[in-house]
Design an enzyme around this catalytic site. Structure first.
Site, PDB file in Angstrom:
ATOM      1  N   ASP A  10      -3.366   9.316   7.855  1.00 28.60           N
ATOM      2  CA  ASP A  10      -3.354  10.319   6.794  1.00 28.60           C
ATOM      3  C   ASP A  10      -1.909  10.518   6.363  1.00 28.60           C
ATOM      4  O   ASP A  10      -0.978  10.054   7.036  1.00 28.60           O
ATOM      5  CB  ASP A  10      -3.958  11.638   7.289  1.00 28.60           C
ATOM      6  CG  ASP A  10      -4.051  12.693   6.193  1.00 28.60           C
ATOM      7  OD1 ASP A  10      -4.376  12.337   5.049  1.00 28.60           O
ATOM      8  OD2 ASP A  10      -3.784  13.882   6.480  1.00 28.60           O
ATOM      9  N   SER A  11      -1.715  11.240   5.273  1.00 28.36           N
ATOM     10  CA  SER A  11      -0.365  11.509   4.806  1.00 28.36           C
ATOM     11  C   SER A  11       0.368  12.501   5.710  1.00 28.36           C
ATOM     12  O   SER A  11       1.594  12.573   5.676  1.00 28.36           O
ATOM     13  CB  SER A  11      -0.404  12.066   3.372  1.00 28.36           C
ATOM     14  OG  SER A  11      -1.137  13.272   3.331  1.00 28.36           O
ATOM     15  N   TYR A  42       0.916  12.861  -0.542  1.00 23.98           N
ATOM     16  CA  TYR A  42       0.583  11.681  -1.341  1.00 23.98           C
ATOM     17  C   TYR A  42       0.030  12.062  -2.720  1.00 23.98           C
ATOM     18  O   TYR A  42       0.064  11.275  -3.652  1.00 23.98           O
ATOM     19  CB  TYR A  42      -0.486  10.841  -0.630  1.00 23.98           C
ATOM     20  CG  TYR A  42       0.024   9.974   0.498  1.00 23.98           C
ATOM     21  CD1 TYR A  42       1.312  10.105   1.013  1.00 23.98           C
ATOM     22  CD2 TYR A  42      -0.804   9.012   1.060  1.00 23.98           C
ATOM     23  CE1 TYR A  42       1.750   9.305   2.053  1.00 23.98           C
ATOM     24  CE2 TYR A  42      -0.368   8.204   2.097  1.00 23.98           C
ATOM     25  CZ  TYR A  42       0.906   8.356   2.600  1.00 23.98           C
ATOM     26  OH  TYR A  42       1.335   7.565   3.625  1.00 23.98           O
ATOM     27  N   GLY A  43      -0.508  13.265  -2.819  1.00 24.13           N
ATOM     28  CA  GLY A  43      -1.255  13.650  -4.012  1.00 24.13           C
ATOM     29  C   GLY A  43      -0.455  13.737  -5.293  1.00 24.13           C
ATOM     30  O   GLY A  43      -1.025  13.773  -6.384  1.00 24.13           O
ATOM     31  N   CYS A  73      -7.609  10.191   4.481  1.00 26.33           N
ATOM     32  CA  CYS A  73      -6.815  10.739   3.381  1.00 26.33           C
ATOM     33  C   CYS A  73      -7.604  10.497   2.112  1.00 26.33           C
ATOM     34  O   CYS A  73      -7.892   9.352   1.766  1.00 26.33           O
ATOM     35  CB  CYS A  73      -5.448  10.042   3.307  1.00 26.33           C
ATOM     36  SG  CYS A  73      -4.459  10.506   1.859  1.00 26.33           S
ATOM     37  N   ASN A  74      -7.981  11.566   1.453  1.00 27.59           N
ATOM     38  CA  ASN A  74      -8.791  11.427   0.249  1.00 27.59           C
ATOM     39  C   ASN A  74      -8.046  10.704  -0.863  1.00 27.59           C
ATOM     40  O   ASN A  74      -8.631   9.932  -1.615  1.00 27.59           O
ATOM     41  CB  ASN A  74      -9.233  12.806  -0.240  1.00 27.59           C
ATOM     42  CG  ASN A  74     -10.372  13.376   0.564  1.00 27.59           C
ATOM     43  OD1 ASN A  74     -11.534  13.220   0.222  1.00 27.59           O
ATOM     44  ND2 ASN A  74     -10.053  14.042   1.665  1.00 27.59           N
ATOM     45  N   THR A  75      -6.744  10.937  -0.963  1.00 29.55           N
ATOM     46  CA  THR A  75      -5.957  10.275  -2.002  1.00 29.55           C
ATOM     47  C   THR A  75      -5.919   8.779  -1.771  1.00 29.55           C
ATOM     48  O   THR A  75      -6.144   7.975  -2.683  1.00 29.55           O
ATOM     49  CB  THR A  75      -4.537  10.863  -2.054  1.00 29.55           C
ATOM     50  OG1 THR A  75      -4.607  12.275  -2.292  1.00 29.55           O
ATOM     51  CG2 THR A  75      -3.722  10.213  -3.144  1.00 29.55           C
ATOM     52  N   GLU A 152       1.198  22.233   5.516  1.00 30.48           N
ATOM     53  CA  GLU A 152       2.260  21.575   6.267  1.00 30.48           C
ATOM     54  C   GLU A 152       3.337  22.576   6.688  1.00 30.48           C
ATOM     55  O   GLU A 152       4.024  22.384   7.693  1.00 30.48           O
ATOM     56  CB  GLU A 152       2.873  20.446   5.433  1.00 30.48           C
ATOM     57  CG  GLU A 152       1.931  19.279   5.170  1.00 30.48           C
ATOM     58  CD  GLU A 152       1.720  18.395   6.385  1.00 30.48           C
ATOM     59  OE1 GLU A 152       2.584  18.385   7.283  1.00 30.48           O
ATOM     60  OE2 GLU A 152       0.675  17.702   6.448  1.00 30.48           O
ATOM     61  N   CYS A 184      -9.798  17.022   0.393  1.00 30.41           N
ATOM     62  CA  CYS A 184      -8.543  16.630   1.038  1.00 30.41           C
ATOM     63  C   CYS A 184      -8.689  17.017   2.495  1.00 30.41           C
ATOM     64  O   CYS A 184      -9.141  18.130   2.802  1.00 30.41           O
ATOM     65  CB  CYS A 184      -7.354  17.348   0.409  1.00 30.41           C
ATOM     66  SG  CYS A 184      -5.778  17.079   1.259  1.00 30.41           S
ATOM     67  N   THR A 185      -8.326  16.125   3.403  1.00 28.30           N
ATOM     68  CA  THR A 185      -8.553  16.414   4.822  1.00 28.30           C
ATOM     69  C   THR A 185      -7.628  17.501   5.352  1.00 28.30           C
ATOM     70  O   THR A 185      -7.836  17.990   6.466  1.00 28.30           O
ATOM     71  CB  THR A 185      -8.407  15.137   5.674  1.00 28.30           C
ATOM     72  OG1 THR A 185      -7.195  14.455   5.316  1.00 28.30           O
ATOM     73  CG2 THR A 185      -9.586  14.202   5.464  1.00 28.30           C
ATOM     74  N   HIS A 186      -6.635  17.891   4.560  1.00 28.12           N
ATOM     75  CA  HIS A 186      -5.837  19.059   4.930  1.00 28.12           C
ATOM     76  C   HIS A 186      -6.626  20.361   4.718  1.00 28.12           C
ATOM     77  O   HIS A 186      -6.440  21.335   5.459  1.00 28.12           O
ATOM     78  CB  HIS A 186      -4.569  19.141   4.074  1.00 28.12           C
ATOM     79  CG  HIS A 186      -3.453  18.253   4.503  1.00 28.12           C
ATOM     80  ND1 HIS A 186      -3.502  16.887   4.349  1.00 28.12           N
ATOM     81  CD2 HIS A 186      -2.255  18.525   5.079  1.00 28.12           C
ATOM     82  CE1 HIS A 186      -2.371  16.362   4.801  1.00 28.12           C
ATOM     83  NE2 HIS A 186      -1.600  17.330   5.245  1.00 28.12           N
TER      84      HIS A 186
END
Length: 262
Positions: A10-11, A42-43, A73-75, A152, A184-186
């Site tokens: 993931d990012s 990344y988005g 990571c969805n992006t 983050e 988004c996995t965040h």
């Protein structure tokens, strides 16, 4: 039998929600997770950069002889999944399609909201996946670019976070959605705040569905483990460690690797 771990990238820290969901189902598997914390988010990046980062991340994981790669990571899933599937010599699974299936199962009214990074929403990946299965559903999308930096930063239950969530989601709430895809996995790390803002709206994150999809692949590939989790980051930070401990809840190792090795 040779031990071969499951690779996940993931990012940043968000993909650990996917790692946790898969590990809960397969506690005896080994895992190698890479969070590209030096280059998060990344988005806001261009499609070309997202694809390059995704390829570098996958190549790093292949150095650990992983038996499959989960793009948590969805992006990256939105822009690079098909390329990764062609380039890698192991199965590659993204998070968009499982999330789309989960949303379709969850909705009662047919009005589905999707939130994600600017790049994910721009790609239209969720819209395509959902409408390919059921073209009669109504999809309302909204980019939420401030969510990842807030997460983050570790501001998971802050007054500012509530204000930002309310500002972004007020428009979707006005569309009478009954289901909201956390694209988004965040974003599941903000589930408490989002849930309060979006009362009576079903929240869908792709982690659980991705774990179910992973199960189908694991049955076909060899290489059992001993339940070890190895977490790699491209930039070590105390915030990452703190959030990782909150998500994972037990012992694991974290080590920094140079982006140059990707």
């Amino acid at each position: 039998m040779e031990r071969r771990p499951i690779g996940i990238f993931d990012s940043g820290v968000g993909g650990l929600t996917v790692l946790k969901a898969i590990r809960d189902k397969f506690p005896d598997e080994d895992f190698v997770y890479f969070g590209d914390t030096a280059r998060v988010p990344y988005g806001t990046k261009s499609e070309r950069t997202i694809i390059r980062y995704s390829l570098e991340n996958a190549r790093l994981l292949r150095k650990f002889n992983v038996k499959l790669i989960v793009v948590a990571c969805n992006t990256s899933s939105s822009y690079a999944l098909d390329i990764l599937k062609r380039e890698m010599d192991v199965p590659v699974l993204g998070v968009v399609k499982p999330g789309a299936f989960a949303a379709i199962k969850a909705t009662k009214t047919g009005n589905i909201g999707v939130i994600g990074t600017e790049a994910t929403i721009k790609s239209g990946a969720y819209r395509r996946e959902i409408l390919a299965i059921n073209p009669f559903l109504k999809i309302f999308e909204k980019p939420c670019p401030l969510f990842v930096p807030l997460i983050e930063e570790g501001w998971l239950d802050d007054e500012i976070t509530y204000m930002v969530v309310e500002r972004y989601l007020s428009e979707l709430k006005s569309k009478n959605i009954d289901t909201l895809v956390l694209g988004c996995t965040h974003y599941p790390l903000l589930k408490n705040v989002i849930g309060k803002v979006c009362n009576n709206i079903k929240l869908v994150d792709s982690a659980e569905e991705t774990a179910l999809e992973t199960a189908k692949i694991i049955k076909k590939v060899k290489g059992a483990g001993k339940g070890e989790v190895r977490i790699l980051v491209s930039d070590m930070s105390n915030r990452f460690k703190k959030i990782a401990e909150m998500i994972m809840g037990d012992s694991f190792s974290i080590e920094e690797v140079s982006v140059d090795v990707c």
